[in-house]
Motif scaffolding. Structure first.
Motif, PDB file in Angstrom:
ATOM      1  N   MET A 141      10.468  26.982  13.446  1.00  0.00           N
ATOM      2  CA  MET A 141      11.095  26.519  12.051  1.00  0.00           C
ATOM      3  C   MET A 141      12.001  27.809  11.447  1.00  0.00           C
ATOM      4  SD  MET A 141       8.510  27.358   7.919  1.00  0.00           S
ATOM      5  CE  MET A 141       8.399  28.800   8.178  1.00  0.00           C
ATOM      6  N   LEU A 142      10.923  29.198  11.975  1.00  0.00           N
ATOM      7  CA  LEU A 142      11.863  30.334  11.200  1.00  0.00           C
ATOM      8  C   LEU A 142      13.759  29.970  12.203  1.00  0.00           C
ATOM      9  CD1 LEU A 142      13.231  32.480  10.244  1.00  0.00           C
ATOM     10  CD2 LEU A 142      12.034  34.419  12.041  1.00  0.00           C
ATOM     11  N   ALA A 143      13.983  29.461  13.589  1.00  0.00           N
ATOM     12  CA  ALA A 143      14.984  29.257  14.254  1.00  0.00           C
ATOM     13  C   ALA A 143      15.598  28.181  13.684  1.00  0.00           C
ATOM     14  CB  ALA A 143      14.924  28.608  15.782  1.00  0.00           C
ATOM     15  N   VAL A 144      15.515  27.513  12.895  1.00  0.00           N
ATOM     16  CA  VAL A 144      16.098  26.018  12.383  1.00  0.00           C
ATOM     17  C   VAL A 144      16.437  26.774  10.517  1.00  0.00           C
ATOM     18  CG1 VAL A 144      15.690  24.103  10.947  1.00  0.00           C
ATOM     19  CG2 VAL A 144      14.417  24.446  13.622  1.00  0.00           C
ATOM     20  N   TYR A 145      15.920  27.744  10.201  1.00  0.00           N
ATOM     21  CA  TYR A 145      16.153  28.260   8.994  1.00  0.00           C
ATOM     22  C   TYR A 145      17.526  28.829   9.490  1.00  0.00           C
ATOM     23  CZ  TYR A 145      13.513  25.830   6.026  1.00  0.00           C
ATOM     24  OH  TYR A 145      12.698  25.344   4.503  1.00  0.00           O
TER      25      TYR A 145
ATOM     26  N   GLY B  57      22.723  25.999  -3.515  1.00  0.00           N
ATOM     27  CA  GLY B  57      21.065  26.329  -3.026  1.00  0.00           C
ATOM     28  C   GLY B  57      21.616  27.254  -1.311  1.00  0.00           C
ATOM     29  N   SER B  58      20.216  28.153  -1.346  1.00  0.00           N
ATOM     30  CA  SER B  58      20.172  28.525  -0.540  1.00  0.00           C
ATOM     31  C   SER B  58      18.477  28.482   0.732  1.00  0.00           C
ATOM     32  CB  SER B  58      20.022  29.991  -0.647  1.00  0.00           C
ATOM     33  OG  SER B  58      19.747  30.623   0.095  1.00  0.00           O
ATOM     34  N   VAL B  59      18.872  28.020   2.025  1.00  0.00           N
ATOM     35  CA  VAL B  59      18.509  27.972   2.907  1.00  0.00           C
ATOM     36  C   VAL B  59      16.757  29.074   2.912  1.00  0.00           C
ATOM     37  CG1 VAL B  59      19.384  26.619   4.597  1.00  0.00           C
ATOM     38  CG2 VAL B  59      18.827  28.941   5.217  1.00  0.00           C
ATOM     39  N   TRP B  60      17.707  30.373   2.513  1.00  0.00           N
ATOM     40  CA  TRP B  60      16.488  31.237   2.696  1.00  0.00           C
ATOM     41  C   TRP B  60      15.588  30.935   1.472  1.00  0.00           C
ATOM     42  CZ3 TRP B  60      15.640  32.502   6.984  1.00  0.00           C
ATOM     43  CH2 TRP B  60      17.491  33.241   7.761  1.00  0.00           C
TER      44      TRP B  60
ATOM     45  N   ILE C 174       2.524  26.146   7.412  1.00  0.00           N
ATOM     46  CA  ILE C 174       3.382  25.986   6.454  1.00  0.00           C
ATOM     47  C   ILE C 174       4.636  25.601   7.220  1.00  0.00           C
ATOM     48  CG2 ILE C 174       2.912  28.069   4.756  1.00  0.00           C
ATOM     49  CD1 ILE C 174       5.135  29.193   6.235  1.00  0.00           C
ATOM     50  N   ALA C 175       5.060  25.815   8.413  1.00  0.00           N
ATOM     51  CA  ALA C 175       5.715  25.319   9.544  1.00  0.00           C
ATOM     52  C   ALA C 175       6.484  23.700   8.849  1.00  0.00           C
ATOM     53  CB  ALA C 175       5.448  25.408  11.219  1.00  0.00           C
TER      54      ALA C 175
ATOM     55  N   PRO D  42       2.475  32.517  16.453  1.00  0.00           N
ATOM     56  CA  PRO D  42       3.070  30.546  16.152  1.00  0.00           C
ATOM     57  C   PRO D  42       3.572  29.942  16.651  1.00  0.00           C
ATOM     58  CG  PRO D  42       1.443  31.310  14.198  1.00  0.00           C
ATOM     59  CD  PRO D  42       1.927  32.505  14.519  1.00  0.00           C
ATOM     60  N   VAL D  43       3.902  29.027  17.551  1.00  0.00           N
ATOM     61  CA  VAL D  43       5.602  28.353  17.814  1.00  0.00           C
ATOM     62  C   VAL D  43       5.424  27.911  16.642  1.00  0.00           C
ATOM     63  CG1 VAL D  43       6.108  26.898  19.619  1.00  0.00           C
ATOM     64  CG2 VAL D  43       4.519  28.177  20.052  1.00  0.00           C
ATOM     65  N   PRO D  44       4.708  26.905  15.739  1.00  0.00           N
ATOM     66  CA  PRO D  44       5.383  26.234  14.731  1.00  0.00           C
ATOM     67  C   PRO D  44       6.791  27.131  13.876  1.00  0.00           C
ATOM     68  CG  PRO D  44       3.537  25.475  15.603  1.00  0.00           C
ATOM     69  CD  PRO D  44       3.474  26.524  16.499  1.00  0.00           C
TER      70      PRO D  44
END
Length: 325
Positions: free
Chosen positions: A180-184, A274-277, A58-59, A174-176
């Motif tokens: 992804m979580l760091a970006v969010y 909207g919301s990124v979460w 999903i990354a 997984p690193v991806p």
């Protein structure tokens, strides 16, 4: 203060508004139910290996949808993000094959994405062209450039030297997925804790009023178009590292899923909400749904049908939210 009022306060702080927060909570409940259903339907679903596979897969969608969320909140739209991801992989592969160090190749590809984002932003804001048409045209142009660079080849171009970004793990994660979580987290902080983020909500909610009070409407939207393109470039980099190869249309089939995730997550097509979460939870739902259907040996053709239905439902859900609001 009552527990209900405290809960509403927490929702507003985390998700940027009680209405959006309610949407995110509903999505979380649906996601948990989805996990329960698939765990009964397939003995291979609720395993560490499969959960790790889902988080890694999903990354790509999550990264492309990440910056697309604040862009739509600000009243924009980017349909070229998947094409940018494909071009990024092609540029990295070709430059690396020519002897350019892999990370210089990555930086060059991201620089190209910045230019594409600037072109999208200038055409859609300063020239007041329809963002749907602009980014649809850009998608066609970028895909065409990718095919020209590869001589029309559809077979993958192999890339080596940075596979850890796409295949590595940290403490089993997984690193991806970590990226992804760091970006969010970074985007959530930007949207909730900075003037730029508040400007994005205001611009999307009422651009004319925002101009009257002196907010940098055009500059805000152009910046978000650039962020969306860079988000696509990061996703393309991760995809190339994950596969060890690149192809012009590698990310193209995921575009509908990206748009569906953003809308399903509570981001309004009308802007201002909207919301990124919410987007992240929607990405989890769509990725889990795809994985579960695959484990149940459902044809990929029916999975395409499912993605189309989800997109229609997401748009319909957004319309209902607008009327209720």
């Amino acid at each position: 203060m009552s527990n209900a009022m405290l809960s509403q306060g927490v929702i507003r702080r985390l998700f940027g508004g009680s209405g959006v927060g309610t949407t995110v909570l509903i999505l979380l409940i649906f996601y948990i139910l989805l996990l329960i259903v698939f765990s009964f339907l397939s003995p291979f679903f609720m395993t560490v290996r499969n959960m790790t596979s889902i988080s890694s897969n999903i990354a790509l969608i999550g990264l492309m949808a990440a910056a697309g969320t604040p862009l739509i909140i600000a009243g924009g739209l980017d349909l070229s993000v998947a094409a940018v991801a494909g071009l990024t992989g092609v540029i990295i592969a070709l430059l690396h094959a020519a002897g350019v160090p892999i990370w210089f190749a990555v930086l060059a590809a991201i620089a190209v994405a910045v230019v594409i984002g600037l072109v999208n932003g200038i055409l859609a804001t300063y020239l007041r062209l329809n963002p749907l048409i602009v980014t649809l045209a850009t998608m066609s142009i970028v895909t065409g450039v990718s095919l020209i660079l590869t001589g029309g080849l559809t077979k993958p171009l192999f890339v080596d030297g940075f596979n850890w970004i796409g295949q590595g793990r940290v403490l089993g994660v997984p690193v991806p997925a970590i990226l992804m979580l760091a970006v969010y987290v970074a985007l959530w902080l930007m949207m909730q804790k900075t003037h730029f983020g508040r400007h994005a909500f205001a611009v999307g909610g009422n651009p004319d009023a925002s101009r009257l009070i002196g907010l940098p409407v055009d500059r805000t939207q152009v910046s978000l178009y650039v962020m969306s393109a860079v988000s696509g470039a990061v996703a393309g980099t991760v995809l190339a590292a994950m596969l060890g190869a690149a192809a012009p249309n590698a990310a193209g089939p995921h575009l509908l899923t990206v748009i569906a995730a953003i809308i399903l997550g509570g981001t309004s097509l009308q802007g201002g909400r909207g919301s990124v979460w919410g987007t992240l939870v929607a990405v989890l739902i769509l990725g889990t749904l795809n994985n579960g259907l695959t484990l149940m040996n459902v044809s990929s053709f029916w999975q395409d049908v499912t993605r189309g239905v989800v997109l229609i439902l997401a748009v319909g859900f957004d319309g209902v939210r607008q009327r209720l609001g």
